[in-house]
Write an enzyme that holds these catalytic residues in place. Structure first.
Site, PDB file in Angstrom:
ATOM      1  N   PRO A 635       0.803  -1.229   0.000  1.00  0.00           N
ATOM      2  CA  PRO A 635       0.000   0.000   0.000  1.00  0.00           C
ATOM      3  C   PRO A 635       0.842   1.288   0.000  1.00  0.00           C
ATOM      4  CG  PRO A 635      -0.266  -1.210   2.067  1.00  0.00           C
ATOM      5  CD  PRO A 635       0.544  -2.078   1.168  1.00  0.00           C
ATOM      6  N   THR A 637       4.010   1.722  -1.662  1.00  0.00           N
ATOM      7  CA  THR A 637       4.466   1.995  -3.033  1.00  0.00           C
ATOM      8  C   THR A 637       3.264   2.224  -3.952  1.00  0.00           C
ATOM      9  OG1 THR A 637       4.622  -0.379  -3.479  1.00  0.00           O
ATOM     10  CG2 THR A 637       6.633   0.720  -2.791  1.00  0.00           C
ATOM     11  N   GLU A 709      -0.425   3.328 -14.252  1.00  0.00           N
ATOM     12  CA  GLU A 709      -0.933   4.418 -15.072  1.00  0.00           C
ATOM     13  C   GLU A 709      -2.342   4.826 -14.679  1.00  0.00           C
ATOM     14  OE1 GLU A 709       1.219   3.972 -19.083  1.00  0.00           O
ATOM     15  OE2 GLU A 709       0.488   1.976 -18.650  1.00  0.00           O
TER      16      GLU A 709
HETATM   17 MO1  MOS Z   1       3.874   3.512 -20.125  1.00  0.00          MO
HETATM   18  S1  MOS Z   1       3.308   5.031 -21.395  1.00  0.00           S
HETATM   19  O1  MOS Z   1       3.105   2.210 -20.878  1.00  0.00           O
HETATM   20  O2  MOS Z   1       5.574   3.507 -20.185  1.00  0.00           O
END
Ligand code: MOS
Length: 744
Positions: A635, A637, A709
């Protein structure tokens, strides 16, 4: 809630909650344990060595010289003054290069032979290199190089026509998808939103600019590189230059950020070993900050048109999303801004179109949360507009259109707890206490607004392998080619081994970042925990088998006996390998397309903003993100990933753009004084991150999906939705400018 907040503090404020909102129990040592970063002390004391700090004996420094114009031809390069400069050893141009094969895209990032022609397709395209005894001499020599060019009229986003990127090398999903009758449904709908949404081009601005060091030693090529894909460097060199794979070792001790800019392979990585071969000495090539605005790609500017239609209750009847992004004249780089529209809501009639416009610019490339990051600005703004049009709570309209199965494939999800994330996020934010009307909340003479958005991020599963070794004395070593660019792999991969082997975490260490170790995928697509993490778990299980076999018993002996077991059998190292991959041995899968399950990670993002209409400024005061992303390995990182993503999304919303100079055809800013990126003063301390306690049984062998992401997705529309709620101004173009908040 007070329990959660106490736990928050204990964990460094990352928190895992159950579906009811209670804190999940904390495991010790293994998966889920809030272990501190194992490489933290190395990094903060400067002991961690990065590729550009490697200095072989007799190394020469190379500087690339870029084309000064965006289109035309190099007519003359006069190097006499450069060669007269003290310390300069060599000037190289395309005539000095060996024959290169056509670059494979990917792993190479663009379909243009590096330093292969006198034709110029974009400003900054490498046209020469200066090699010198010192970096200073190389830079001074480069400034003295006399370059003449014949300029031709160049293409821009505005001057180019929209085209269908047939056969693109960047196809993560079909360009076009359609179902039902969108036009008829829109015609009969009670409410329609028909608007265009624009996001700007922006560069990665990772902390460590690209660096490559190459040395030929007894016919073997050693490369130290700042990369997200050690194995990709070798693939690119083998394919383009023809070097033997087994004669190359690529080492990447640490990478100082990448965000996708170091995902594919760029010209400097191919050229540095070639230069080293030509001059017969090791060569170091660091692009420097300015070089990162031409030496790698960027997130392309996008225009999305969305038509969204619903009935009185807010139930969607049609969704039409068409996007256009800028690309280069060499490559059809496609940014699937339609990705969020395809993956978020249930809608009976839909049409998605993905198009590009080619200009004389460098080829764009993925940037953290490609596709869904900028795409969510369009999708999540449009549905917010629809909610206000119908007088429905913006959170409620998202729940009304909740997708129980995948829109495009009709498949069930591997695991999805977005509903829980909405509810717990709303609770932690206090969403239901807000006043619904725009311009109805003020504090200290400023308008206060609350906005929400959904984050949906694709799941990428990559074939990866890892080795786990029991050493004499009982230490455990993980060996995997993967690279560490700040995400926490040096901590979470040992946690996976510790958990599987039932070994104390501080007895596990990891060796990574080299093609001399087993092959893993690049660090991209938020796929390292899924791919390499699963491979570590499989290898650990296989090692347990070997230990059991060695002991001759039916059970694995206790860890305290392993060391004696090795020495008793005269064994120094006992190792086992493990592999993880998508179905059918495929090297790669996106969105679970090879599986019977669709796979995405989810977030619910809530923000509070303050708008000052006298100054035309907006500030984010607080943010709450609650995520459904499978099992959370750590949790602490994980929280760092999410707050990084939220700051990343804030940058897109409020600050970042790489503006194109229409006269010279170049991105204007080439340093951090001209490009605005978020700094501490922009970001509130009040960012609340939580994760739903979840285990995804289908995406990986350890229950995880991707998070790296996800944190970005939905942030920029949550901010502009909050600005609308604050002051009634709907912003459809990023970044938000003072004029957007001042003009009538
Ligand atoms: Mo990320 S843009 O898939 O390195």
């Amino acid at each position: 809630m007070s329990d959660i907040h106490n736990l928050n503090a204990a964990l460094g404020r990352g928190v895992v909650v159950t579906e009811e909102g209670r804190p999940a129990p904390l495991p010790d040592q293994g998966i889920g344990h809030p272990a501190r970063r194992m490489d933290g002390p190395e990094k903060v004391t400067g002991r961690a060595r990065y590729a550009g700090e490697i200095a072989p004996r007799d190394v020469l420094h190379a500087v690339l010289v870029g084309a000064p114009i965006p289109k035309g031809r190099v007519t003359e390069i006069n190097s006499s003054e450069t060669m007269d400069h003290p310390g300069v050893v060599r000037v190289l141009t395309h005539v000095d290069m060996p024959e290169f094969a056509e670059p494979p895209v990917p792993p190479f990032a663009q379909n243009l032979v590096p330093l292969g022609t006198d034709r110029i397709h974009y400003e900054g395209q490498p046209i020469a290199a200066v090699l010198a005894e010192t970096l200073e001499a190389a830079e001074e020599g480069a400034a003295l190089l006399a370059v003449n060019c014949a300029a031709e009229e160049f293409g821009t986003f505005e001057s180019s026509s929209v085209h269908h990127p047939e056969g693109t090398a960047f196809a993560f999903q079909p360009l076009d998808q359609e179902s039902g009758d969108v036009d008829a449904a829109i015609k009969d709908a009670d409410a329609v939103v028909d608007e265009s949404y624009k996001t700007a081009s922006r560069h990665h601005n990772m902390m460590e600019p690209h660096s490559t060091v190459a040395e030929w030693r007894d016919g073997h090529l050693h490369i130290w590189d700042a990369t997200q894909w050690t194995y990709g460097v070798r693939y690119a060199l083998a394919a383009i230059v023809g070097y033997e794979t087994e004669n190359m070792t690529v080492t990447c001790p640490f990478t100082g950020g990448g965000f996708g800019g170091k995902g594919y392979i760029w010209p400097h990585q191919v050229l540095t070993p070639v230069f080293a071969k030509i001059v017969g000495r090791p060569v170091k090539l660091s692009l420097g900050r300015a070089g990162c605005y031409t030496g790698n790609g960027y997130q392309p500017r996008i225009v999305s048109r969305i038509r969204l239609a619903a009935d009185q209750k807010g139930k969607l009847v049609a969704l039409d999303h068409a996007s256009e992004n800028i690309t280069s004249v060499m490559d059809n780089y496609v940014e699937f801004a339609t990705a969020t529209s395809r993956a978020t809501y249930s809608v009976p009639n839909y049409r998605f179109r993905t198009r590009v416009r080619a200009a004389n610019v460098g080829t764009p490339t993925p940037m953290r949360a490609p596709h869904e990051g900028p795409g969510s600005f369009a999708t999540e703004s449009a549905i917010d507009e629809l909610a206000y049009k119908l007088g429905i709570d913006p959170l409620q309209i998202r729940l009304t259109n909740y997708a129980e199965t995948d829109l495009i494939s009709g498949k069930p999800f591997s695991s999805k707890k977005l509903r829980e994330a909405y509810n717990i996020g709303a609770e932690r934010f206090g969403w239901r206490n807000r006043s619904a009307e725009p311009r109805s909340q003020t504090r200290n003479g400023k308008f206060i607004g609350h906005g929400v958005a959904t984050g949906v991020m694709a799941t990428f599963r990559h074939l990866s392998a890892a080795r786990v070794v029991l050493e004499a004395g009982g230490g455990i070593v993980i060996e995997a080619g993967t690279q560490e660019l700040g995400t926490g792999v040096r901590t979470v991969l040992p946690q996976i081994a510790a958990e599987t082997l039932r070994v104390p975490l501080d007895h596990v260490r990891i060796e990574l970042g080299s093609t001399s170790l087993l092959e893993t995928a690049g660090t991209f697509g938020s796929g390292t925990s899924i791919g390499t993490g699963s491979a570590v778990a499989v290898a650990s299980t296989n090692l347990l088998d070997r230990i059991r076999t060695l002991s001759g018993g039916n059970d694995v002996p206790a860890y305290s006996e392993w060391s004696d077991l090795l020495s008793g059998n005269g064994i120094e190292r006992l190792s086992a390998d493990g592999t993880y991959g998508p179905e059918d041995g495929a090297p790669f899968d996106a969105h679970g397309s090879l599986s019977e399950y669709a796979m995405h990670s989810y977030g619910a993002v809530f923000v509070e903003v303050e708008v000052d209409e006298e100054l035309g400024t907006a500030r984010m005061l607080r943010a709450v993100g609650c995520y459904s992303a499978g099992k959370i390995l750590n949790p602490v990182t994980a929280r760092s990933q999410m707050i990084g993503g939220i700051i990343w999304g804030y940058g897109r919303a409020m600050l970042e753009q790489s503006a194109m100079d229409p006269t010279y055809g170049r991105y204007l800013s080439k340093d951090l004084s001209g490009v605005l990126v978020p700094v501490n003063a922009d970001i509130p301390g009040n960012i609340d991150v939580s994760f739903i306690d979840e285990y995804d049984p289908h995406c990986s062998t350890i229950g995880v999906r991707g998070i790296g992401e996800l944190g970005d997705v939905g942030v920029s529309p949550a901010i502009t939705n909050a600005i609308f709620h604050a002051c009634g101004r709907r912003i459809r173009e990023l970044p938000v400018q003072i004029r957007h908040l001042l003009e009538d």
